[in-house]
Write a protein that holds these residues in place. Structure first.
Motif, PDB file in Angstrom:
ATOM      1  N   ASP A 297       0.607 -15.029 -11.860  1.00  0.00           N
ATOM      2  CA  ASP A 297       0.515 -15.418 -10.453  1.00  0.00           C
ATOM      3  C   ASP A 297       1.901 -15.693  -9.860  1.00  0.00           C
ATOM      4  O   ASP A 297       2.168 -15.351  -8.703  1.00  0.00           O
ATOM      5  N   LYS A 298       2.791 -16.295 -10.644  1.00  0.00           N
ATOM      6  CA  LYS A 298       4.168 -16.505 -10.168  1.00  0.00           C
ATOM      7  C   LYS A 298       4.850 -15.166  -9.944  1.00  0.00           C
ATOM      8  O   LYS A 298       5.571 -14.979  -8.956  1.00  0.00           O
ATOM      9  N   ALA A 299       4.629 -14.219 -10.854  1.00  0.00           N
ATOM     10  CA  ALA A 299       5.226 -12.883 -10.708  1.00  0.00           C
ATOM     11  C   ALA A 299       4.658 -12.173  -9.480  1.00  0.00           C
ATOM     12  O   ALA A 299       5.393 -11.511  -8.741  1.00  0.00           O
ATOM     13  N   LEU A 300       3.351 -12.322  -9.249  1.00  0.00           N
ATOM     14  CA  LEU A 300       2.742 -11.687  -8.077  1.00  0.00           C
ATOM     15  C   LEU A 300       3.238 -12.310  -6.778  1.00  0.00           C
ATOM     16  O   LEU A 300       3.327 -11.619  -5.758  1.00  0.00           O
ATOM     17  N   ALA A 301       3.571 -13.589  -6.799  1.00  0.00           N
ATOM     18  CA  ALA A 301       4.150 -14.218  -5.611  1.00  0.00           C
ATOM     19  C   ALA A 301       5.498 -13.586  -5.281  1.00  0.00           C
ATOM     20  O   ALA A 301       5.874 -13.481  -4.111  1.00  0.00           O
ATOM     21  N   MET A 302       6.201 -13.139  -6.315  1.00  0.00           N
ATOM     22  CA  MET A 302       7.498 -12.488  -6.121  1.00  0.00           C
ATOM     23  C   MET A 302       7.341 -11.015  -5.731  1.00  0.00           C
ATOM     24  O   MET A 302       8.165 -10.481  -4.991  1.00  0.00           O
ATOM     25  N   ALA A 303       6.305 -10.360  -6.266  1.00  0.00           N
ATOM     26  CA  ALA A 303       6.114  -8.922  -6.049  1.00  0.00           C
ATOM     27  C   ALA A 303       4.615  -8.627  -5.976  1.00  0.00           C
ATOM     28  O   ALA A 303       4.009  -8.177  -6.952  1.00  0.00           O
ATOM     29  N   PRO A 304       3.996  -8.891  -4.819  1.00  0.00           N
ATOM     30  CA  PRO A 304       2.544  -8.763  -4.716  1.00  0.00           C
ATOM     31  C   PRO A 304       2.003  -7.348  -4.927  1.00  0.00           C
ATOM     32  O   PRO A 304       0.824  -7.187  -5.220  1.00  0.00           O
ATOM     33  N   ASP A 305       2.838  -6.356  -4.790  1.00  0.00           N
ATOM     34  CA  ASP A 305       2.391  -4.968  -4.945  1.00  0.00           C
ATOM     35  C   ASP A 305       2.781  -4.377  -6.290  1.00  0.00           C
ATOM     36  O   ASP A 305       2.852  -3.150  -6.430  1.00  0.00           O
ATOM     37  N   ASN A 306       3.012  -5.211  -7.287  1.00  0.00           N
ATOM     38  CA  ASN A 306       3.437  -4.713  -8.596  1.00  0.00           C
ATOM     39  C   ASN A 306       2.203  -4.446  -9.463  1.00  0.00           C
ATOM     40  O   ASN A 306       1.546  -5.369  -9.936  1.00  0.00           O
ATOM     41  N   GLY A 307       1.911  -3.176  -9.672  1.00  0.00           N
ATOM     42  CA  GLY A 307       0.743  -2.780 -10.448  1.00  0.00           C
ATOM     43  C   GLY A 307       0.799  -3.213 -11.898  1.00  0.00           C
ATOM     44  O   GLY A 307      -0.233  -3.485 -12.510  1.00  0.00           O
ATOM     45  N   THR A 308       2.002  -3.291 -12.458  1.00  0.00           N
ATOM     46  CA  THR A 308       2.135  -3.712 -13.853  1.00  0.00           C
ATOM     47  C   THR A 308       1.738  -5.176 -14.017  1.00  0.00           C
ATOM     48  O   THR A 308       1.080  -5.542 -14.994  1.00  0.00           O
ATOM     49  N   VAL A 309       2.114  -6.005 -13.060  1.00  0.00           N
ATOM     50  CA  VAL A 309       1.721  -7.412 -13.119  1.00  0.00           C
ATOM     51  C   VAL A 309       0.198  -7.519 -13.022  1.00  0.00           C
ATOM     52  O   VAL A 309      -0.437  -8.246 -13.792  1.00  0.00           O
ATOM     53  N   LEU A 310      -0.388  -6.760 -12.105  1.00  0.00           N
ATOM     54  CA  LEU A 310      -1.847  -6.784 -11.953  1.00  0.00           C
ATOM     55  C   LEU A 310      -2.554  -6.265 -13.199  1.00  0.00           C
ATOM     56  O   LEU A 310      -3.602  -6.786 -13.592  1.00  0.00           O
ATOM     57  N   LEU A 311      -1.998  -5.252 -13.839  1.00  0.00           N
ATOM     58  CA  LEU A 311      -2.554  -4.733 -15.091  1.00  0.00           C
ATOM     59  C   LEU A 311      -2.628  -5.842 -16.131  1.00  0.00           C
ATOM     60  O   LEU A 311      -3.660  -6.040 -16.781  1.00  0.00           O
ATOM     61  N   ASN A 312      -1.546  -6.594 -16.277  1.00  0.00           N
ATOM     62  CA  ASN A 312      -1.514  -7.675 -17.257  1.00  0.00           C
ATOM     63  C   ASN A 312      -2.434  -8.830 -16.859  1.00  0.00           C
ATOM     64  O   ASN A 312      -3.107  -9.414 -17.708  1.00  0.00           O
ATOM     65  N   LYS A 313      -2.490  -9.141 -15.583  1.00  0.00           N
ATOM     66  CA  LYS A 313      -3.406 -10.193 -15.128  1.00  0.00           C
ATOM     67  C   LYS A 313      -4.846  -9.768 -15.420  1.00  0.00           C
ATOM     68  O   LYS A 313      -5.658 -10.573 -15.892  1.00  0.00           O
ATOM     69  N   GLY A 314      -5.157  -8.502 -15.168  1.00  0.00           N
ATOM     70  CA  GLY A 314      -6.496  -7.997 -15.477  1.00  0.00           C
ATOM     71  C   GLY A 314      -6.818  -8.098 -16.955  1.00  0.00           C
ATOM     72  O   GLY A 314      -7.939  -8.422 -17.341  1.00  0.00           O
TER      73      GLY A 314
ATOM     74  N   ARG B  47      -1.174 -13.319 -26.282  1.00  0.00           N
ATOM     75  CA  ARG B  47      -1.307 -13.112 -27.726  1.00  0.00           C
ATOM     76  C   ARG B  47      -1.571 -14.423 -28.455  1.00  0.00           C
ATOM     77  O   ARG B  47      -2.218 -14.439 -29.498  1.00  0.00           O
ATOM     78  N   ALA B  48      -1.073 -15.519 -27.886  1.00  0.00           N
ATOM     79  CA  ALA B  48      -1.307 -16.846 -28.466  1.00  0.00           C
ATOM     80  C   ALA B  48      -2.622 -17.449 -27.957  1.00  0.00           C
ATOM     81  O   ALA B  48      -2.933 -18.598 -28.263  1.00  0.00           O
ATOM     82  N   GLU B  49      -3.366 -16.654 -27.179  1.00  0.00           N
ATOM     83  CA  GLU B  49      -4.643 -17.066 -26.590  1.00  0.00           C
ATOM     84  C   GLU B  49      -4.496 -18.267 -25.667  1.00  0.00           C
ATOM     85  O   GLU B  49      -5.401 -19.090 -25.540  1.00  0.00           O
ATOM     86  N   LYS B  50      -3.370 -18.340 -24.983  1.00  0.00           N
ATOM     87  CA  LYS B  50      -3.121 -19.359 -23.962  1.00  0.00           C
ATOM     88  C   LYS B  50      -3.253 -18.670 -22.605  1.00  0.00           C
ATOM     89  O   LYS B  50      -2.282 -18.431 -21.888  1.00  0.00           O
ATOM     90  N   PHE B  51      -4.504 -18.327 -22.270  1.00  0.00           N
ATOM     91  CA  PHE B  51      -4.769 -17.468 -21.125  1.00  0.00           C
ATOM     92  C   PHE B  51      -4.444 -18.125 -19.787  1.00  0.00           C
ATOM     93  O   PHE B  51      -3.980 -17.450 -18.872  1.00  0.00           O
ATOM     94  N   ASP B  52      -4.680 -19.426 -19.666  1.00  0.00           N
ATOM     95  CA  ASP B  52      -4.345 -20.101 -18.410  1.00  0.00           C
ATOM     96  C   ASP B  52      -2.843 -20.056 -18.150  1.00  0.00           C
ATOM     97  O   ASP B  52      -2.411 -19.853 -17.013  1.00  0.00           O
ATOM     98  N   ALA B  53      -2.050 -20.234 -19.197  1.00  0.00           N
ATOM     99  CA  ALA B  53      -0.590 -20.157 -19.046  1.00  0.00           C
ATOM    100  C   ALA B  53      -0.171 -18.735 -18.681  1.00  0.00           C
ATOM    101  O   ALA B  53       0.730 -18.532 -17.846  1.00  0.00           O
ATOM    102  N   ALA B  54      -0.816 -17.742 -19.291  1.00  0.00           N
ATOM    103  CA  ALA B  54      -0.506 -16.345 -18.964  1.00  0.00           C
ATOM    104  C   ALA B  54      -0.824 -16.068 -17.496  1.00  0.00           C
ATOM    105  O   ALA B  54      -0.003 -15.480 -16.773  1.00  0.00           O
ATOM    106  N   LEU B  55      -2.001 -16.501 -17.050  1.00  0.00           N
ATOM    107  CA  LEU B  55      -2.378 -16.287 -15.642  1.00  0.00           C
ATOM    108  C   LEU B  55      -1.395 -16.970 -14.694  1.00  0.00           C
ATOM    109  O   LEU B  55      -1.055 -16.411 -13.650  1.00  0.00           O
TER     110      LEU B  55
END
Length: 183
Positions: free
Chosen positions: A89-106, A77-85
């Motif tokens: 990516d840290k969340a996906l390292a913890m839970a690689p099969d989490n569709g909600t994390v992938l939704l937000n990354k997308g 929302r603050a348009e800090k997309f690199d920080a969001a990614l």
């Protein structure tokens, strides 16, 4: 055969949809979650609250994952997309099969204009059938439209509405489409 067109004056990309992850309990992680729920929230103080939750308080792995995702939403929302990614990516390292994390990354990749990676990430999210799968279809529709795949965009919007018939963002985008039959 159907032919789809969108109104040229409305070809602007729609607003991506996000999916917050609930934090159980109280404390800074809960405050971070509550900030992510508010569409207008993106302030540095809200982001700092999330950062403090991650660095200063003992939290469960589940709440850490949720806080990374929720802070990622605030970064977006603050348009800090690199920080969001980075948070996703840290969340996906913890839970690689989490569709909600992938939704937000997308959604972040979509916002950055990285449409090919967004399409791949959102398709993977849809395959995992997250609780907010309607948002994944909606975001993928936005990506497909940007890539010139109007048929794919139209049918993803329709699919989004199958999962959540009152999803206003998808309804508004779908209204822009004109369906005609080819002869």
């Amino acid at each position: 055969m159907l032919r789809l067109m969108t109104a040229a004056s409305l070809l602007l990309i729609g607003t991506p949809a996000f999916a917050q992850i609930t934090v159980l309990g109280n404390g800074l992680a809960k405050s971070c979650f509550e900030s992510a729920l508010i569409p207008q929230a993106s302030s540095n103080s809200a982001i700092q609250t999330c950062t403090r939750a991650l660095n200063e308080q003992p939290i469960t792995a589940t709440n850490k994952l949720a806080t990374l995702v929720n802070r990622g939403i605030l970064y977006m929302r603050a348009e800090k997309f690199d920080a969001a990614l980075a948070d996703y990516d840290k969340a996906l390292a913890m839970a690689p099969d989490n569709g909600t994390v992938l939704l937000n990354k997308g959604a972040a990749l979509l916002s950055m204009g990285d449409y090919d990676r967004a399409l791949e990430t959102l398709t993977e999210a849809i395959e995992m059938n997250p609780a907010d799968v309607h948002s994944a279809y909606y975001n993928r529709a936005l990506v497909r439209e940007q890539l010139g795949d109007l048929n794919g965009a139209y049918f993803d919007l329709k699919k989004s509405l199958e999962f959540k018939p009152d999803f206003d963002l998808a309804l508004r985008q779908l209204d822009r489409f004109v369906v005609t039959e080819n002869s």
